[in-house]
Design an enzyme around this catalytic site. Structure first.
Site, PDB file in Angstrom:
ATOM      1  NE  ARG A   1       4.433   1.953  -0.834  1.00 48.46           N
ATOM      2  CZ  ARG A   1       5.657   1.660  -0.433  1.00 48.46           C
ATOM      3  NH1 ARG A   1       6.684   1.996  -1.172  1.00 48.46           N
ATOM      4  NH2 ARG A   1       5.864   1.045   0.699  1.00 48.46           N
TER       5      ARG A   1
ATOM      6  CE  LYS B   1       8.998  -1.455 -10.244  1.00 50.47           C
ATOM      7  NZ  LYS B   1       9.196  -2.724 -10.956  1.00 50.47           N
TER       8      LYS B   1
ATOM      9  CG  HIS C   1      15.143 -35.679 -17.014  1.00 49.02           C
ATOM     10  ND1 HIS C   1      15.586 -36.973 -16.984  1.00 49.02           N
ATOM     11  CD2 HIS C   1      16.181 -34.936 -17.476  1.00 49.02           C
ATOM     12  CE1 HIS C   1      16.850 -37.015 -17.398  1.00 49.02           C
ATOM     13  NE2 HIS C   1      17.225 -35.784 -17.702  1.00 49.02           N
TER      14      HIS C   1
ATOM     15  CD  GLU D   1       6.008  -9.622 -13.879  1.00 49.51           C
ATOM     16  OE1 GLU D   1       5.691  -9.236 -12.759  1.00 49.51           O
ATOM     17  OE2 GLU D   1       7.180  -9.604 -14.291  1.00 49.51           O
TER      18      GLU D   1
ATOM     19  CD  GLU E   1      13.011 -11.414 -15.329  1.00 49.20           C
ATOM     20  OE1 GLU E   1      12.750 -12.118 -14.344  1.00 49.20           O
ATOM     21  OE2 GLU E   1      12.587 -10.252 -15.458  1.00 49.20           O
TER      22      GLU E   1
ATOM     23  CD1 TRP F   1      -1.296  -5.740  -4.327  1.00 50.42           C
ATOM     24  CD2 TRP F   1      -0.758  -6.673  -2.360  1.00 50.42           C
ATOM     25  NE1 TRP F   1      -0.974  -7.065  -4.555  1.00 50.42           N
ATOM     26  CE2 TRP F   1      -0.642  -7.651  -3.370  1.00 50.42           C
ATOM     27  CE3 TRP F   1      -0.472  -7.039  -1.038  1.00 50.42           C
ATOM     28  CZ2 TRP F   1      -0.242  -8.968  -3.114  1.00 50.42           C
ATOM     29  CZ3 TRP F   1      -0.079  -8.359  -0.788  1.00 50.42           C
ATOM     30  CH2 TRP F   1       0.032  -9.300  -1.814  1.00 50.42           C
TER      31      TRP F   1
ATOM     32  CE  LYS G   1       9.268  -9.086 -16.045  1.00 49.77           C
ATOM     33  NZ  LYS G   1      10.320  -9.041 -15.097  1.00 49.77           N
TER      34      LYS G   1
ATOM     35  CB  CYS H   1      -0.941   0.115   1.191  1.00 52.04           C
ATOM     36  SG  CYS H   1      -1.830  -1.389   1.556  1.00 52.04           S
TER      37      CYS H   1
ATOM     38  CG  ASN I   1       2.871   0.662   3.645  1.00 50.27           C
ATOM     39  OD1 ASN I   1       2.538  -0.462   3.282  1.00 50.27           O
ATOM     40  ND2 ASN I   1       4.105   1.118   3.527  1.00 50.27           N
ATOM     41  N   GLY I   2       1.414  -1.383   5.979  1.00 46.30           N
ATOM     42  CA  GLY I   2       2.104  -2.330   6.860  1.00 46.30           C
ATOM     43  C   GLY I   2       1.147  -3.406   7.314  1.00 46.30           C
TER      44      GLY I   2
HETATM   45  C1  F6R Z   1       8.691  -9.102 -11.578  1.00 46.15           C
HETATM   46  C2  F6R Z   1       8.948  -8.314 -10.394  1.00 46.15           C
HETATM   47  C3  F6R Z   1       8.988  -9.010  -9.081  1.00 46.15           C
HETATM   48  C4  F6R Z   1      10.104  -8.417  -8.211  1.00 46.15           C
HETATM   49  C5  F6R Z   1      10.062  -9.009  -6.795  1.00 46.15           C
HETATM   50  C6  F6R Z   1      11.213  -8.519  -5.943  1.00 46.15           C
HETATM   51  O1  F6R Z   1       8.690  -8.311 -12.724  1.00 46.15           O
HETATM   52  O2  F6R Z   1       9.102  -7.136 -10.464  1.00 46.15           O
HETATM   53  O3  F6R Z   1       9.156 -10.384  -9.219  1.00 46.15           O
HETATM   54  O4  F6R Z   1      11.331  -8.677  -8.822  1.00 46.15           O
HETATM   55  O5  F6R Z   1       8.855  -8.688  -6.192  1.00 46.15           O
HETATM   56  O6  F6R Z   1      11.181  -7.132  -5.815  1.00 46.15           O
HETATM   57  P1  F6R Z   1      12.464  -6.308  -5.392  1.00 46.15           P
HETATM   58  O7  F6R Z   1      13.463  -6.458  -6.489  1.00 46.15           O
HETATM   59  O8  F6R Z   1      11.982  -4.901  -5.237  1.00 46.15           O
HETATM   60  O9  F6R Z   1      12.962  -6.902  -4.113  1.00 46.15           O
END
Ligand code: F6R
Length: 614
Positions: A27, A609, A510, A494, A487, A77, A491, A2, A103-104
């Site tokens: 957030r 994020k 396997h 998500e 990765e 969130w 991408k 949040c 937030n928390g």
């Molecule tokens: C994927 C993504 C997440 C972050 C993860 C860790 O695109 O952004 O998987 O990589 O939540 O976040 P940080 O790097 O901020 O610790």
């Protein structure tokens, strides 16, 4: 998670708050709300769903809120309670006079709630936050001093909080306080701000104070006073924020993600500047406080990270082990923190995090610090909680990343790992000098090569359109690019919600090979080098099971056109740095597929994020 924001001053309060919240949408974004003091009353407005719904609601209330000069806002969130209007913040006391945003997570909220209910609090939501509103209100009733009531109430909370509080009997005032959640106070002329992060206030002021844990700030239009947990005044020491508002604009791109992908060559140059100008010179990484003696004393490295940062760490392991002769373990922070790890003063622990706020990684780092390990943090936020735990701090300087899907911060983290591995190898003299020179030279050339790739995206766009109706996707790779496969898959899933998985190519036979048929695309990452021929054989195994075949390669071998339905070519690079080149077309593939499917690229569903909950 949040985001919270507070404003006291003469501007249009609702506008300042909603603008601030829109820059905090990274957030969370499942509901939002504001509380304003207008005409001597606390007025609360909330909306489920995207922030636009709150903006639309406020547009219909202009008359009711035009006299407001204090307000607090929240973007959510959900953790406790589904995302709906009732659970959205601000939460209020029984009388509705006091409103708070949070937030928390409050860990002892159940016990507190039971107690408060016995004493007459009437709860409306399922959130942990509402207990804070009632707790402060009950204390305020006893002592009739809001600041003291907040201090006494927060002392009873277990967990993490950043809070902004207003009360209609205390006009022109916001109380802000924090523990284990970020909060900064922006200082203006005749106005002041509080926010979870810099973007929410940077349009108005570059002068700010970061509150420490357990500090409390009292904001009025013309003053900011800060107190410690025992109510002793603390000197207000403002710092200048090194941020430009322009960083928050899409600069003509349709989405932040596309802008951020295109920024990658500059991000790489920016990272190298001051560190590496010529392959003939040693790399300069003064941020790393490890000398030859300390390195000799280390017997292992542990890297902790989550999500995309974890994938950067996997590449980092490969490079460090290749160049430095030190064993490296990489582990998801969420796993690391709940088991007995062999971590001590002979371990170098590297925490990797774009945000520097990810709760699991922060806990992992704190645990290792307590065991005497040297802590090295690779982050895009040198002002974050994680950065404050660092013995060595390596900022990646990617600039603010708005899109929830990490792109440029990943490439910047990879650059940091290359720089670190070369630096350690140069101190330890553990790698051949010519080999190191070759890699340094490749790093210097890479930004230009990626720029070239970014000017020619037609084929990637065509491929994205062709495969956008697929329900599943497999990415295979070997060696240093196994992390690229993971990765690339992350991408895609998500932002497009397609079920995508990355496998080491040799593992396909396997088990996963059973899934292959003529509907399933298999994308083989085939960068030239040690394992090129091996992965070619693995790709052939997929072809023999009628899979839809896509290659991503820097090879110019024309025979690939016979094996693959689609070949995505990238400029040739040294195998050791190929993960940086190979990820870019995969970011674009995910972007164009999601865009083609009409998905919310910058704010995919269910995500945030900055993941500040364990
Ligand atoms: C994927 C993504 C997440 C972050 C993860 C860790 O695109 O952004 O998987 O990589 O939540 O976040 P940080 O790097 O901020 O610790």
């Amino acid at each position: 998670m949040c985001g919270i924001v507070g404003y006291v001053g003469d501007r249009k309060v609702a506008e300042v708050l909603t603008k601030g919240l829109s820059s905090l949408e990274y957030r969370g974004y499942d509901s939002s709300g504001v509380a304003l003091l207008a005409d001597g009353q606390t007025k609360v407005y909330k909306a489920e769903g995207k922030l636009q719904n709150l903006k639309d609601l406020l547009a219909t209330k202009e008359d009711e809120i035009k006299t407001a000069n204090v307000g607090i806002g929240h973007i959510r969130w959900a953790t406790h309670g589904v995302p709906n209007e009732t659970n959205a913040h601000p939460h209020t006391s029984n009388s509705g006079k006091l409103a708070i945003v949070h937030n928390g997570i409050i860990e002892n909220f159940k016990e507190l709630r039971e107690e408060l209910e016995k004493r007459g609090s009437i709860f409306k939501s399922q959130t942990d936050t509402e207990v804070i509103a009632h707790l402060i209100a009950q204390e305020y009733k006893k002592i009739n001093n809001l600041q003291e009531a907040v201090r006494v109430a927060t002392a009873q909370l277990e967990g993490a909080y950043a809070l902004c509080i207003i009360h209609q009997d205390v006009p022109n005032t916001i109380i802000a306080t924090r523990r284990n959640a970020p909060l900064l106070i922006g200082l203006g002329e005749g106005e002041n701000f509080a926010a979870s992060d810099v973007p929410a206030i940077i349009e108005y002021t570059k002068k700010a104070v970061y509150l420490d844990d357990n500090q409390l700030a009292v904001l009025t239009p013309n003053s900011v006073k800060i107190f410690d947990k025992d109510n002793n005044p603390v000197a207000v020491k403002p710092e200048m924020l090194p941020w430009e508002p322009i960083a928050l604009s899409k600069m003509g791109y349709k989405h932040f993600m596309l802008k951020e992908i295109n920024e990658q060559p500059d991000v790489m140059r920016n990272f190298l500047s001051g560190k590496l100008y010529s392959a003939d010179e040693p790399i300069k990484l003064e941020e790393v406080k490890l000398d030859k003696a300390k390195l000799k004393d280390l017997n292992r490295i542990q890297v902790v990270a989550c999500g995309t940062s974890l994938h950067a760490a996997m590449v980092g392991k490969y490079v460090i082990e290749e160049l430095c002769e030190i064993p490296v373990d990489v582990e998801a922070s969420s796993e690391y923190i709940y088991r007995k790890t062999v971590t001590d003063e002979h371990t170098l622990v590297i925490g990797v995090s774009q945000s520097g706020e990810t709760a699991d990684t922060l806990t992992a780092v704190k645990q290792s610090k307590a065991r005497g390990s040297h802590i090295l943090i690779i982050t895009n936020r040198p002002d974050s909680a994680m950065a404050r735990e660092a013995d060595s701090l390596v900022p990646v300087n990617a600039g603010i990343e708005v899109s929830v899907a990490a792109t440029k911060s990943y490439v910047a983290q990879l650059m940091a790992f290359y720089a670190l591995a070369i630096h350690l190898a140069e101190i330890k003299e553990s790698a051949d000098k010519e080999y190191l020179k070759e890699i340094k030279n490749e790093l210097l050339l890479l930004p230009q090569k990626i720029e070239l790739l970014l000017t020619k995206t037609d084929k990637i766009q065509k491929c994205s359109r062709m495969y956008s109706s697929s329900k599943n996707f497999i990415f295979i790779a070997r060696g240093i690019n196994y992390a690229t496969a993971l990765e690339g898959a992350l991408k895609l899933k998500e932002i497009s919600y397609i079920n995508a998985t990355g496998y080491p190519a040799g593992e396909l036979k396997h088990g996963p090979i059973a899934m292959l048929d003529e509907t399933l695309p298999v994308l083989s990452i085939m960068m030239t080098g040690k394992v090129y021929e091996k992965i070619l054989s693995n790709a052939q195994e997929s072809k023999a099971r009628n899979a839809r075949m896509i290659a991503l390669t820097d090879s110019t071998d024309e025979k690939l056109d016979d094996l693959f339905d689609f070949v995505l070519n990238v400029p040739h690079v040294h195998e050791m740095v190929s993960p940086i080149m190979a990820i870019v077309p995969l970011q674009l593939l995910a972007y164009y597929i999601a865009e083609f499917l009409g998905k919310d690229v910058d704010q995919p569903r269910n995500l945030a994020k900055s993941v500040t909950v364990e």
